[in-house]
Design a protein around this motif. Sequence first.
Motif, PDB file in Angstrom:
ATOM      1  N   GLU A 126       6.588   2.717  -7.793  1.00 58.34           N
ATOM      2  CA  GLU A 126       5.171   2.222  -8.462  1.00 58.34           C
ATOM      3  C   GLU A 126       4.515   1.080  -7.108  1.00 58.34           C
ATOM      4  OE1 GLU A 126       1.471   1.781  -9.977  1.00 58.34           O
ATOM      5  OE2 GLU A 126       3.138   3.286 -10.917  1.00 58.34           O
ATOM      6  N   ALA A 127       3.864   1.996  -6.696  1.00 60.21           N
ATOM      7  CA  ALA A 127       2.563   0.922  -5.450  1.00 60.21           C
ATOM      8  C   ALA A 127       1.992   0.258  -6.197  1.00 60.21           C
ATOM      9  CB  ALA A 127       2.708   1.956  -4.418  1.00 60.21           C
ATOM     10  N   LEU A 128       1.947  -0.670  -6.607  1.00 62.40           N
ATOM     11  CA  LEU A 128       0.846  -1.853  -6.812  1.00 62.40           C
ATOM     12  C   LEU A 128       0.214  -2.159  -5.993  1.00 62.40           C
ATOM     13  CD1 LEU A 128       2.769  -4.241  -8.527  1.00 62.40           C
ATOM     14  CD2 LEU A 128       2.378  -2.305  -9.313  1.00 62.40           C
ATOM     15  N   GLU A 129      -0.137  -1.252  -4.202  1.00 61.24           N
ATOM     16  CA  GLU A 129      -1.253  -1.517  -3.025  1.00 61.24           C
ATOM     17  C   GLU A 129      -2.027  -2.856  -3.117  1.00 61.24           C
ATOM     18  OE1 GLU A 129      -2.384   3.136  -1.767  1.00 61.24           O
ATOM     19  OE2 GLU A 129      -2.521   2.537  -4.201  1.00 61.24           O
ATOM     20  N   ILE A 130      -1.545  -4.089  -2.766  1.00 62.23           N
ATOM     21  CA  ILE A 130      -1.623  -5.340  -3.037  1.00 62.23           C
ATOM     22  C   ILE A 130      -1.528  -5.392  -1.308  1.00 62.23           C
ATOM     23  CG2 ILE A 130      -1.772  -7.719  -3.664  1.00 62.23           C
ATOM     24  CD1 ILE A 130      -0.398  -6.288  -5.726  1.00 62.23           C
ATOM     25  N   MET A 166       1.163  -1.122  -0.249  1.00 63.09           N
ATOM     26  CA  MET A 166       0.206   0.201   0.163  1.00 63.09           C
ATOM     27  C   MET A 166       0.903   1.586  -0.046  1.00 63.09           C
ATOM     28  SD  MET A 166      -2.905  -1.638   0.011  1.00 63.09           S
ATOM     29  CE  MET A 166      -4.041  -0.479   0.263  1.00 63.09           C
ATOM     30  N   ARG A 167       0.017   2.247  -0.803  1.00 58.31           N
ATOM     31  CA  ARG A 167       1.018   3.616   0.024  1.00 58.31           C
ATOM     32  C   ARG A 167       1.819   3.811   0.200  1.00 58.31           C
ATOM     33  NH1 ARG A 167       2.341   7.121  -5.143  1.00 58.31           N
ATOM     34  NH2 ARG A 167       0.507   5.697  -5.484  1.00 58.31           N
ATOM     35  N   PRO A 168       1.057   4.067   1.606  1.00 55.48           N
ATOM     36  CA  PRO A 168       1.722   4.556   3.094  1.00 55.48           C
ATOM     37  C   PRO A 168       3.316   3.453   3.108  1.00 55.48           C
ATOM     38  CG  PRO A 168      -0.965   4.331   3.023  1.00 55.48           C
ATOM     39  CD  PRO A 168      -0.208   4.017   2.107  1.00 55.48           C
ATOM     40  N   LEU A 169       3.135   2.136   2.839  1.00 56.36           N
ATOM     41  CA  LEU A 169       4.390   1.458   3.801  1.00 56.36           C
ATOM     42  C   LEU A 169       4.981   1.288   2.169  1.00 56.36           C
ATOM     43  CD1 LEU A 169       2.775  -2.543   5.043  1.00 56.36           C
ATOM     44  CD2 LEU A 169       3.995  -0.194   6.245  1.00 56.36           C
ATOM     45  N   THR A 170       5.045   1.615   1.147  1.00 58.81           N
ATOM     46  CA  THR A 170       6.089   1.640   0.299  1.00 58.81           C
ATOM     47  C   THR A 170       6.576   3.484   0.498  1.00 58.81           C
ATOM     48  OG1 THR A 170       4.299   0.740  -1.635  1.00 58.81           O
ATOM     49  CG2 THR A 170       6.515   2.550  -2.389  1.00 58.81           C
ATOM     50  N   ARG A 171       6.227   4.042   0.904  1.00 61.18           N
ATOM     51  CA  ARG A 171       6.625   5.508   1.071  1.00 61.18           C
ATOM     52  C   ARG A 171       7.767   5.026   2.266  1.00 61.18           C
ATOM     53  NH1 ARG A 171       7.889   9.468  -1.186  1.00 61.18           N
ATOM     54  NH2 ARG A 171       8.947  10.313   0.757  1.00 61.18           N
ATOM     55  N   THR A 172       7.153   4.064   3.062  1.00 58.32           N
ATOM     56  CA  THR A 172       8.419   3.817   3.914  1.00 58.32           C
ATOM     57  C   THR A 172       9.273   3.473   3.286  1.00 58.32           C
ATOM     58  OG1 THR A 172       6.495   3.545   5.708  1.00 58.32           O
ATOM     59  CG2 THR A 172       8.899   2.008   6.482  1.00 58.32           C
ATOM     60  N   VAL A 173       8.975   2.951   2.857  1.00 55.53           N
ATOM     61  CA  VAL A 173      10.621   2.134   2.027  1.00 55.53           C
ATOM     62  C   VAL A 173      11.714   3.071   1.068  1.00 55.53           C
ATOM     63  CG1 VAL A 173      11.625   0.723  -0.408  1.00 55.53           C
ATOM     64  CG2 VAL A 173       9.511   0.042   1.463  1.00 55.53           C
ATOM     65  N   VAL A 174      10.859   3.829   0.398  1.00 53.05           N
ATOM     66  CA  VAL A 174      11.306   4.998  -0.074  1.00 53.05           C
ATOM     67  C   VAL A 174      12.173   6.049   1.300  1.00 53.05           C
ATOM     68  CG1 VAL A 174      11.397   7.293  -1.161  1.00 53.05           C
ATOM     69  CG2 VAL A 174       9.661   5.328  -2.050  1.00 53.05           C
ATOM     70  N   ASP A 175      11.560   6.231   2.070  1.00 56.72           N
ATOM     71  CA  ASP A 175      12.003   7.471   3.586  1.00 56.72           C
ATOM     72  C   ASP A 175      13.787   6.132   3.792  1.00 56.72           C
ATOM     73  OD1 ASP A 175       9.583   8.952   2.482  1.00 56.72           O
ATOM     74  OD2 ASP A 175       8.949   8.455   4.838  1.00 56.72           O
ATOM     75  N   TYR A 176      13.204   5.250   4.338  1.00 55.49           N
ATOM     76  CA  TYR A 176      14.469   3.975   4.078  1.00 55.49           C
ATOM     77  C   TYR A 176      15.438   4.262   3.971  1.00 55.49           C
ATOM     78  CZ  TYR A 176      15.973   0.629   7.173  1.00 55.49           C
ATOM     79  OH  TYR A 176      17.145  -0.853   8.143  1.00 55.49           O
TER      80      TYR A 176
END
Length: 267
Positions: free
Chosen positions: A176-180, A154-164
């Motif tokens: 691209e966040a596929l949100e599955i 999901m987009r918030p967790l993908t942002r966590t990866v980006v920030d990390y």
Amino acid sequence: MSPRTTPAPRTPRTPRTHRAYRIGQIVPSSNVTMETEVPAILRAREAVAPERFTFHSSRMRMTHVTPEQLRAMDADSDRCAVELSDAHVDVLGYACLVAIMSMGLGYHRTSEERLHQRTAQNGAPAPVVTSAGALVHGLNTLGAKKIALIAPYMRPLTRTVVDYLTHEGIEVLDYEALEIPNNLDVAAHDPARLPGLAKALDHADADAVVLSACVQMPSLSAIEQAEQLLGKPVVSAAVCTAHQMLRALDLPAVAPGAGHLLSGAHA
């Protein structure tokens, strides 16, 4: 005519023996990909190198990729490390990237050290590789300071990866966040779709592309196709984990069919 001589019997050649390395993996209970892609990479390596591998896993409960389930799952990783050390594995891989990254910036170092200590306390010390730390190391090995990536989260967790990754000095130009949300649905995502999704990213200035920032989303079969399509190195969390495991074993990090990182250029 000179007498015929009987050739001396040849001494039988002693066959070379090579140790079988035990690969341990801590995996989420719903993960069905890491136990296929890492073995596939190392089996391919067996075709070009003498070392052999066996594979052993311990599981942590997780069905949905939510912050709550990820925290609960990470707390269970100590038990898994001890169980795998009972088997005297040679290296231990923590096979959930976002579980580590959601625990705080730089947490892969804390996790790797803590789990290594658990194996040492159990009398069978083994190096520990996290898929989160392996992705960072793999990108650093490639000299990739700017990347684009695909994640199933999901987009918030993908942002966590980006920030990390940003905290580790790696700039994410596009993602691209596929949100599955369901982890088994992540495993069912068709890897043949990934090169097209990667091409749609703003990757022109990227040094590398992460085709799957998740060890559950299959991508191995698409890595080399994506490299040809994009004209630059392409990695996945699983490829980086295999690379880092081989380095932890002090073995050449080479495996055919897994892209530039394992081509031998960064062995």
